[in-house]
Write a protein that holds these residues in place. Structure first.
Motif, PDB file in Angstrom:
ATOM      1  N   ASP A   4     -15.916   2.212  58.791  1.00 12.91           N
ATOM      2  CA  ASP A   4     -15.166   2.117  57.536  1.00 12.91           C
ATOM      3  C   ASP A   4     -15.093   0.658  57.123  1.00 12.91           C
ATOM      4  O   ASP A   4     -14.749  -0.211  57.922  1.00 12.91           O
ATOM      5  N   ARG A   6     -13.635  -1.940  54.133  1.00  8.63           N
ATOM      6  CA  ARG A   6     -12.714  -2.121  53.002  1.00  8.63           C
ATOM      7  C   ARG A   6     -13.279  -3.162  52.045  1.00  8.63           C
ATOM      8  O   ARG A   6     -13.820  -4.176  52.468  1.00  8.63           O
ATOM      9  N   ARG A  12     -15.437  -3.149  44.017  1.00 11.22           N
ATOM     10  CA  ARG A  12     -15.243  -1.703  43.887  1.00 11.22           C
ATOM     11  C   ARG A  12     -16.088  -1.058  42.796  1.00 11.22           C
ATOM     12  O   ARG A  12     -16.590   0.050  42.996  1.00 11.22           O
ATOM     13  N   ARG A  18     -14.437   2.866  44.705  1.00 11.04           N
ATOM     14  CA  ARG A  18     -13.693   3.098  45.953  1.00 11.04           C
ATOM     15  C   ARG A  18     -13.229   1.798  46.603  1.00 11.04           C
ATOM     16  O   ARG A  18     -13.916   0.796  46.545  1.00 11.04           O
ATOM     17  N   HIS A  19     -12.065   1.846  47.216  1.00 14.45           N
ATOM     18  CA  HIS A  19     -11.535   0.671  47.924  1.00 14.45           C
ATOM     19  C   HIS A  19     -12.079   0.584  49.345  1.00 14.45           C
ATOM     20  O   HIS A  19     -11.972  -0.458  49.992  1.00 14.45           O
ATOM     21  N   VAL A  21     -15.470   2.288  51.927  1.00 16.01           N
ATOM     22  CA  VAL A  21     -16.638   3.157  52.067  1.00 16.01           C
ATOM     23  C   VAL A  21     -16.895   3.354  53.552  1.00 16.01           C
ATOM     24  O   VAL A  21     -16.581   2.495  54.375  1.00 16.01           O
ATOM     25  N   HIS A  44     -25.114   1.145  48.509  1.00 17.35           N
ATOM     26  CA  HIS A  44     -24.449   0.459  47.394  1.00 17.35           C
ATOM     27  C   HIS A  44     -25.086  -0.923  47.216  1.00 17.35           C
ATOM     28  O   HIS A  44     -24.489  -1.941  47.584  1.00 17.35           O
TER      29      HIS A  44
END
Length: 97
Positions: A4, A6, A12, A18-19, A21, A44
């Motif tokens: 995870d 942040r 974002r 999203r904050h 991924v 991304h």
């Protein structure tokens, strides 16, 4: 391994708003911050372009933290990751009075 990650507000829009991924890292390779950012770039690309330069080096105004420690003071992009590690990307903060 699932990691995870942040993201700050500025990144974002490049991650669907999203904050955070979740990035999948291949099991056959050691999990490192560099591999995490490469995998992030596959999912991304706009995020990776703003975090790393064309040579694959962290941009100077970007900080990556693993469990609250800057990777610049650990092993850089070779910093190993383990299950449960918390990874954050934050822009550098500077200024004066």
């Amino acid at each position: 391994m699932l990691v995870d990650l942040r993201l700050p507000g500025a990144l974002r829009p490049y991650a669907g708003g999203r904050h955070a991924v979740t990035v999948t890292l291949p099991e056959e390779q050691p999990a490192t911050v560099g591999r995490l950012l490469d995998a992030l770039g596959g999912e991304h690309p706009g995020v990776r372009q703003r975090v790393m330069d064309e040579l694959g080096v962290l941009r100077p105004h970007v900080n990556v933290f693993v469990n609250g420690e800057s990777v610049r003071y650990l092993q850089g992009l070779a910093t190993p990751l383990r299950d449960g590690d918390e990874v954050m990307i934050l822009p550098a903060v500077s200024g004066g009075s």
